[in-house]
Motif scaffolding. Structure first.
Motif, PDB file in Angstrom:
ATOM      1  N   PRO A 196      12.703 -25.918  20.308  1.00  0.00           N
ATOM      2  CA  PRO A 196      13.743 -26.860  20.738  1.00  0.00           C
ATOM      3  C   PRO A 196      14.130 -26.751  22.206  1.00  0.00           C
ATOM      4  CG  PRO A 196      14.381 -25.706  18.716  1.00  0.00           C
ATOM      5  CD  PRO A 196      13.211 -24.985  19.301  1.00  0.00           C
ATOM      6  N   PHE A 197      13.781 -25.654  22.867  1.00  0.00           N
ATOM      7  CA  PHE A 197      14.257 -25.396  24.221  1.00  0.00           C
ATOM      8  C   PHE A 197      13.245 -25.867  25.262  1.00  0.00           C
ATOM      9  CE2 PHE A 197      15.618 -21.932  21.347  1.00  0.00           C
ATOM     10  CZ  PHE A 197      16.973 -22.220  21.289  1.00  0.00           C
ATOM     11  N   ASP A 198      13.734 -26.277  26.414  1.00  0.00           N
ATOM     12  CA  ASP A 198      12.825 -26.600  27.513  1.00  0.00           C
ATOM     13  C   ASP A 198      12.097 -25.359  27.990  1.00  0.00           C
ATOM     14  OD1 ASP A 198      13.253 -29.470  28.016  1.00  0.00           O
ATOM     15  OD2 ASP A 198      15.305 -28.866  28.455  1.00  0.00           O
ATOM     16  N   VAL A 199      12.851 -24.254  28.126  1.00  0.00           N
ATOM     17  CA  VAL A 199      12.285 -22.997  28.607  1.00  0.00           C
ATOM     18  C   VAL A 199      12.934 -21.857  27.831  1.00  0.00           C
ATOM     19  CG1 VAL A 199      11.928 -21.489  30.610  1.00  0.00           C
ATOM     20  CG2 VAL A 199      12.045 -23.972  30.935  1.00  0.00           C
ATOM     21  N   THR A 200      12.146 -20.842  27.488  1.00  0.00           N
ATOM     22  CA  THR A 200      12.718 -19.591  26.997  1.00  0.00           C
ATOM     23  C   THR A 200      12.112 -18.429  27.776  1.00  0.00           C
ATOM     24  OG1 THR A 200      11.103 -18.978  25.262  1.00  0.00           O
ATOM     25  CG2 THR A 200      12.844 -20.560  24.664  1.00  0.00           C
ATOM     26  N   VAL A 201      12.873 -17.340  27.850  1.00  0.00           N
ATOM     27  CA  VAL A 201      12.366 -16.092  28.417  1.00  0.00           C
ATOM     28  C   VAL A 201      12.638 -14.986  27.407  1.00  0.00           C
ATOM     29  CG1 VAL A 201      12.635 -16.790  30.830  1.00  0.00           C
ATOM     30  CG2 VAL A 201      14.548 -15.672  29.665  1.00  0.00           C
ATOM     31  N   THR A 202      11.714 -14.047  27.298  1.00  0.00           N
ATOM     32  CA  THR A 202      11.848 -12.963  26.323  1.00  0.00           C
ATOM     33  C   THR A 202      11.179 -11.711  26.862  1.00  0.00           C
ATOM     34  OG1 THR A 202      11.637 -14.569  24.512  1.00  0.00           O
ATOM     35  CG2 THR A 202      11.432 -12.234  23.941  1.00  0.00           C
ATOM     36  N   HIS A 203      11.925 -10.621  26.957  1.00  0.00           N
ATOM     37  CA  HIS A 203      11.279  -9.323  27.193  1.00  0.00           C
ATOM     38  C   HIS A 203      11.039  -8.683  25.834  1.00  0.00           C
ATOM     39  CE1 HIS A 203       9.856  -5.778  29.080  1.00  0.00           C
ATOM     40  NE2 HIS A 203      10.235  -6.151  30.278  1.00  0.00           N
ATOM     41  N   ALA A 204       9.882  -8.062  25.675  1.00  0.00           N
ATOM     42  CA  ALA A 204       9.439  -7.621  24.345  1.00  0.00           C
ATOM     43  C   ALA A 204       9.781  -6.171  24.022  1.00  0.00           C
ATOM     44  CB  ALA A 204       7.918  -7.818  24.222  1.00  0.00           C
ATOM     45  N   TYR A 205      10.525  -5.476  24.882  1.00  0.00           N
ATOM     46  CA  TYR A 205      10.712  -4.043  24.653  1.00  0.00           C
ATOM     47  C   TYR A 205      11.921  -3.723  23.772  1.00  0.00           C
ATOM     48  CZ  TYR A 205      14.521  -3.691  28.108  1.00  0.00           C
ATOM     49  OH  TYR A 205      15.704  -3.823  28.787  1.00  0.00           O
TER      50      TYR A 205
END
Length: 359
Positions: A196-205
């Protein structure tokens, strides 16, 4: 290994959640700070170090791992891998979004959200970009046609509160406002889609339990058109092995155009962790974490929060210190004690924390 899953209503269900894939995490309630490794992650990283030590490492093999990790993350957040870009830090990815906004743009954020989702926009003040902060509960209502972008974390770092993500997206779409959602405190514990989002950011730690140094950016087809690949380097090329030298630039025609060169040694462990997470049912994982947190709330006589991170006021840090003295790892942020429940936790952790804080 079978483990008892505690549901929000207090009932319990025995289910396979793969806790035996992790090192012993009893007493560790800090997944919101950093996740624990799976046994597969540790084995993969040790094997990679041994291979490096004999000169056997291969950039091509690391590249294959990056592509597998990209596909696994796409599966976890419910989108096609062509929409996933890889990197190392969420703040750098947010900076790509910030630099792509027009001069004078207004960015709407919740009060007290994590700095990596706020500072990159504040750093654009020299060209008139303005950041407006409102209470999290008012975020959807605060979106106006004058807003260029609304940026927020799906789960708040300081409090563990789950944002009204659907309401914010709906409010933004109604007036043509772009959306950026940070999934770092959500992916791996909360059932959530990046679609649903235009952009997402995710750090995986954190909840994804990968080594630090692996992060993901997702972009919608529309966002790919307005985002500027300001960090473009050799790894953003259509064919990475033909992008090592200038001056000609041929970027990938999908989200890979936003890739940055991977931190190689982090990827063997990250892929092992993502394989494990992708095999789980997130609804079950969420019920497990929130069930334990609400069980602890009941033991302490406070209202349940129906979130995997239970927080209580701890302005002096006395609660955090008492837990540490008892061998329990938790965390403190913004004057609150954070207790995060993930795969490796069970009711023995509820008992241990209740015994300390009950005193």
């Amino acid at each position: 290994m079978q483990t008892e899953l505690l549901w929000c209503d207090g009932s319990s269900h025995t289910s396979m959640i793969g806790m035996d894939s992790f090192v012993d995490g009893h007493g560790y309630l800090a997944a919101c700070t950093a996740g624990l490794p799976t046994r597969g992650t540790l084995a993969a990283m040790r094997a990679d170090l041994d291979e490096w030590g004999t000169g056997g490492s291969s950039p091509i093999r690391y590249g294959d791992l990056v592509e597998e990790g990209r596909a696994l993350f796409a599966q976890i957040v419910g989108i096609d891998a062509s929409r996933v870009s890889t990197g190392s830090q969420t703040s750098a990815m947010t900076a790509v979004v910030a630099s792509s906004l027009p001069d004078g743009a207004e960015v709407l954020v919740p009060e007290g959200d994590f700095s990596s989702i706020v500072f990159p926009f504040l750093a654009q003040a020299h060209r008139g970009v303005r950041v407006r902060s409102v209470p999290l509960a008012s975020l959807a209502m605060a979106v106006t046609p004058d807003t260029a972008l609304v940026a927020w974390s799906a789960v708040q770092s300081a409090t563990g509160a789950v944002a009204e993500n659907d309401a914010v997206v709906a409010a933004a779409r109604a007036v043509g406002v772009r959306t950026l959602c940070d999934l770092t405190q959500a992916a791996g514990i909360l059932p959530i889609s990046a679609a649903p989002f235009d952009v997402t950011v995710t750090h995986a730690y954190k909840w994804l339990c990968a080594p630090r140094g692996v992060a993901f950016l997702t972009v919608s087809p529309a966002a790919q058109e307005w985002l500027r690949p300001v960090q473009a380097g050799w790894y953003a090329g259509e064919d990475v092995w033909s992008s090592c030298y200038g001056p000609e630039m041929r970027l990938a025609d999908d989200a890979r155009r936003f890739d940055v060169s991977p931190a190689w040694q982090a990827w063997p462990g990250a892929v092992a962790a993502l394989r494990h997470v992708a095999s789980l049912d997130m609804d079950t994982v969420w019920r497990h974490g929130t069930g334990l947190a609400d069980r602890l709330a009941a033991r302490l006589g406070v209202a349940g929060q129906s979130q995997a991170v239970m927080t209580v006021p701890d302005p002096s840090g006395a609660g955090l210190a008492a837990l540490a003295a008892a061998g329990i790892t938790a965390s403190g942020r913004a004057g609150r004690l954070r207790l995060a429940f993930h795969h490796w936790n069970d009711e023995s952790d509820v008992d241990a924390v209740a015994a300390v804080l009950g005193r």
